[in-house]
Design a protein around this motif. Structure first.
Motif, PDB file in Angstrom:
ATOM      1  N   ARG A 125       0.825  -1.207   0.000  1.00 35.24           N
ATOM      2  CA  ARG A 125       0.000   0.000   0.000  1.00 35.24           C
ATOM      3  C   ARG A 125       0.861   1.259   0.000  1.00 35.24           C
ATOM      4  O   ARG A 125       0.573   2.223  -0.718  1.00 35.24           O
ATOM      5  CB  ARG A 125      -0.924  -0.008   1.223  1.00 35.24           C
ATOM      6  N   LEU A 126       1.928   1.260   0.801  1.00 38.27           N
ATOM      7  CA  LEU A 126       2.785   2.436   0.878  1.00 38.27           C
ATOM      8  C   LEU A 126       3.452   2.726  -0.467  1.00 38.27           C
ATOM      9  O   LEU A 126       3.471   3.868  -0.945  1.00 38.27           O
ATOM     10  CB  LEU A 126       3.833   2.225   1.971  1.00 38.27           C
ATOM     11  N   VAL A 127       4.010   1.685  -1.084  1.00 39.85           N
ATOM     12  CA  VAL A 127       4.658   1.870  -2.384  1.00 39.85           C
ATOM     13  C   VAL A 127       3.640   2.275  -3.447  1.00 39.85           C
ATOM     14  O   VAL A 127       3.906   3.128  -4.305  1.00 39.85           O
ATOM     15  CB  VAL A 127       5.400   0.581  -2.787  1.00 39.85           C
ATOM     16  N   ARG A 128       2.454   1.686  -3.387  1.00 40.45           N
ATOM     17  CA  ARG A 128       1.423   1.990  -4.383  1.00 40.45           C
ATOM     18  C   ARG A 128       0.989   3.443  -4.301  1.00 40.45           C
ATOM     19  O   ARG A 128       0.953   4.157  -5.305  1.00 40.45           O
ATOM     20  CB  ARG A 128       0.235   1.072  -4.181  1.00 40.45           C
ATOM     21  N   PHE A 129       0.666   3.910  -3.098  1.00 41.99           N
ATOM     22  CA  PHE A 129       0.130   5.266  -2.955  1.00 41.99           C
ATOM     23  C   PHE A 129       1.197   6.320  -3.234  1.00 41.99           C
ATOM     24  O   PHE A 129       0.925   7.324  -3.892  1.00 41.99           O
ATOM     25  CB  PHE A 129      -0.451   5.458  -1.556  1.00 41.99           C
ATOM     26  N   LEU A 130       2.423   6.089  -2.738  1.00 38.64           N
ATOM     27  CA  LEU A 130       3.481   7.058  -2.998  1.00 38.64           C
ATOM     28  C   LEU A 130       3.931   7.022  -4.456  1.00 38.64           C
ATOM     29  O   LEU A 130       4.267   8.067  -5.033  1.00 38.64           O
ATOM     30  CB  LEU A 130       4.671   6.797  -2.071  1.00 38.64           C
ATOM     31  N   GLY A 131       3.946   5.827  -5.058  1.00 37.89           N
ATOM     32  CA  GLY A 131       4.312   5.744  -6.465  1.00 37.89           C
ATOM     33  C   GLY A 131       3.300   6.438  -7.359  1.00 37.89           C
ATOM     34  O   GLY A 131       3.680   7.175  -8.288  1.00 37.89           O
ATOM     35  N   VAL A 132       2.019   6.227  -7.103  1.00 36.84           N
ATOM     36  CA  VAL A 132       0.986   6.902  -7.890  1.00 36.84           C
ATOM     37  C   VAL A 132       1.036   8.410  -7.656  1.00 36.84           C
ATOM     38  O   VAL A 132       0.843   9.199  -8.594  1.00 36.84           O
ATOM     39  CB  VAL A 132      -0.400   6.327  -7.541  1.00 36.84           C
ATOM     40  N   TYR A 133       1.318   8.812  -6.427  1.00 37.74           N
ATOM     41  CA  TYR A 133       1.421  10.252  -6.157  1.00 37.74           C
ATOM     42  C   TYR A 133       2.589  10.867  -6.937  1.00 37.74           C
ATOM     43  O   TYR A 133       2.448  11.954  -7.514  1.00 37.74           O
ATOM     44  CB  TYR A 133       1.595  10.505  -4.668  1.00 37.74           C
ATOM     45  N   SER A 134       3.731  10.211  -6.951  1.00 39.56           N
ATOM     46  CA  SER A 134       4.878  10.728  -7.698  1.00 39.56           C
ATOM     47  C   SER A 134       4.571  10.804  -9.191  1.00 39.56           C
ATOM     48  O   SER A 134       4.901  11.792  -9.864  1.00 39.56           O
ATOM     49  CB  SER A 134       6.102   9.847  -7.452  1.00 39.56           C
ATOM     50  N   PHE A 135       3.926   9.769  -9.714  1.00 35.94           N
ATOM     51  CA  PHE A 135       3.541   9.777 -11.127  1.00 35.94           C
ATOM     52  C   PHE A 135       2.614  10.954 -11.421  1.00 35.94           C
ATOM     53  O   PHE A 135       2.788  11.667 -12.423  1.00 35.94           O
ATOM     54  CB  PHE A 135       2.861   8.457 -11.473  1.00 35.94           C
ATOM     55  N   GLY A 136       1.626  11.175 -10.564  1.00 35.85           N
ATOM     56  CA  GLY A 136       0.705  12.277 -10.785  1.00 35.85           C
ATOM     57  C   GLY A 136       1.362  13.634 -10.640  1.00 35.85           C
ATOM     58  O   GLY A 136       0.977  14.593 -11.326  1.00 35.85           O
ATOM     59  N   LEU A 137       2.350  13.747  -9.762  1.00 36.61           N
ATOM     60  CA  LEU A 137       3.040  15.025  -9.577  1.00 36.61           C
ATOM     61  C   LEU A 137       3.777  15.429 -10.855  1.00 36.61           C
ATOM     62  O   LEU A 137       3.684  16.580 -11.310  1.00 36.61           O
ATOM     63  CB  LEU A 137       4.008  14.916  -8.403  1.00 36.61           C
ATOM     64  N   PHE A 138       4.488  14.489 -11.455  1.00 37.01           N
ATOM     65  CA  PHE A 138       5.183  14.800 -12.710  1.00 37.01           C
ATOM     66  C   PHE A 138       4.198  14.966 -13.863  1.00 37.01           C
ATOM     67  O   PHE A 138       4.436  15.759 -14.777  1.00 37.01           O
ATOM     68  CB  PHE A 138       6.203  13.707 -13.027  1.00 37.01           C
ATOM     69  N   THR A 139       3.098  14.231 -13.828  1.00 36.18           N
ATOM     70  CA  THR A 139       2.087  14.397 -14.869  1.00 36.18           C
ATOM     71  C   THR A 139       1.465  15.786 -14.796  1.00 36.18           C
ATOM     72  O   THR A 139       1.211  16.421 -15.833  1.00 36.18           O
ATOM     73  CB  THR A 139       0.996  13.324 -14.721  1.00 36.18           C
ATOM     74  N   THR A 140       1.207  16.276 -13.597  1.00 38.54           N
ATOM     75  CA  THR A 140       0.694  17.636 -13.444  1.00 38.54           C
ATOM     76  C   THR A 140       1.686  18.661 -13.984  1.00 38.54           C
ATOM     77  O   THR A 140       1.297  19.645 -14.633  1.00 38.54           O
ATOM     78  CB  THR A 140       0.396  17.916 -11.967  1.00 38.54           C
ATOM     79  N   THR A 141       2.969  18.438 -13.727  1.00 43.15           N
ATOM     80  CA  THR A 141       3.992  19.331 -14.272  1.00 43.15           C
ATOM     81  C   THR A 141       3.973  19.322 -15.793  1.00 43.15           C
ATOM     82  O   THR A 141       4.098  20.383 -16.432  1.00 43.15           O
ATOM     83  CB  THR A 141       5.376  18.912 -13.753  1.00 43.15           C
TER      84      THR A 141
END
Length: 343
Positions: A125-141
């Protein structure tokens, strides 16, 4: 966990999928964000302007580093804030699990990959949520930078750094007889100011800082709302979510007050970041809920078995079971009403 023993599930594809698929996609997104932000691989569209346009004639506020909301502070907040919140939430969930009756979906399985690697549900769960958050952060950029490159909308201080030669361009100053601008300048060499400042002043729509703040706040607020459980109070989670929204709103106000962006740029950034966060939470991490250990969703009939029910009034009738007389005297077998499902 059933009967005190964890569910085990063997999978030989989780590590190759993470290394050769997830990491590659994340690397591509990071590279594209870097290209759009720090290189001239994608040149900014050169949008024209009207002579003496007061919309773009605000004073130059200085470099981004001297702002009251500098990029270094914003990047630190959008990176550290959600990461610490998710880390603390998952640690609390692992060490202080909720009662089984309050968990709507069965817990996840511990995945065994090979002979040595075991991935427990909290780690996954930790890797999933943080990984998706990182992906979304760069996608927003990427979305924000792509919008800036394609539109090329000037900032409120664009003319202050452009410093066009109005005389050479044939522009007439405004007069009482002619209040509005008289000419639209499309010349590529109309600006005599610093090329780097001019290029930066053409990247206003949407506001990237507002988009990043809105993404981080929306993702974190949805995590707090959907995962945290607070008994005895209905105002703790709303108060925490509103406290998270305040910094993002203040960043947008600062960007407008310092003449770095228009209100339309900030609102577009807020919508972009919030939309990406909502999509990822709803469709990718499924509202931070665990899945059944078998890897399948519950069927509608299985789901009905776990729904709360109401007792039928006929089941509480003190009359002994047997045959009940009809109004016209004809007997018919007694029937038991099935439990009604609460909607």
């Amino acid at each position: 966990m059933a009967g005190g023993r964890p569910h085990l599930k063997r999978s030989f594809s989780i590590i190759p999928c993470f290394v050769f698929v997830e990491s590659v996609l994340l690397g591509i997104v990071v590279l594209l964000a870097y290209r759009l932000e720090f290189t001239d691989t994608f040149p900014v569209h050169t949008q024209g302007f009207f002579c003496y346009d007061s919309t773009y004639a605000k004073p130059y506020p200085g470099p981004e580093a001297v702002s009251r909301a500098p990029p270094a502070l914003i990047y630190a907040l959008v990176t550290a804030g959600p990461t610490l919140t998710i880390l603390l939430g998952e640690l609390a969930r692992a060490f202080f699990p909720a009662p089984p009756s309050s968990i709507p979906v069965t817990g996840e399985s511990t995945i065994v990959s090979g002979a040595c690697c075991r991935f427990s549900p909290p780690l996954r769960r930790l890797v999933r949520f943080l990984g998706v958050y990182s992906f979304g952060l760069f996608t927003t950029t990427i979305f924000a930078n792509a919008g800036q490159v394609v539109t090329g909308n000037p900032t409120p201080h664009f003319l202050s750094v452009c410093r066009p030669n109005y005389t050479a361009l044939g522009c007439q100053p405004p007069s009482p007889d002619r209040l509005g601008p008289d000419r639209f300048v499309t010349d590529q060499g109309a600006c005599a100011g610093s090329p780097s400042l001019v290029a930066a002043a053409r990247r206003a729509f949407p506001c990237k800082d507002a988009a990043l703040c809105a993404y981080a706040v929306t993702y974190t607020a949805m995590y707090v709302t959907l995962v945290f459980r607070v008994k005895g109070s209905r105002l703790v989670k709303p108060s925490l979510c509103l406290a998270l929204l305040c910094p993002a709103f203040l960043v947008g106000v600062v960007r407008v007050a310092e003449y770095r962006n228009h209100w339309s740029d900030v609102l577009a950034g807020f919508l972009t970041g919030a939309a990406i966060a909502t999509f990822l939470v709803t469709c990718v991490v499924h509202k931070f809920q665990s899945r059944p250990p078998s890897g399948r969703r519950l069927s509608p009939w299985e789901d009905l078995g776990q729904a709360p029910t109401m007792d039928s009034p006929l089941e509480k009738n003190p009359r002994p079971a047997g045959r009940i007389r009809h109004r016209h005297g004809s007997p018919h077998p007694s029937r038991r009403t099935a439990p009604a499902v609460a909607t």
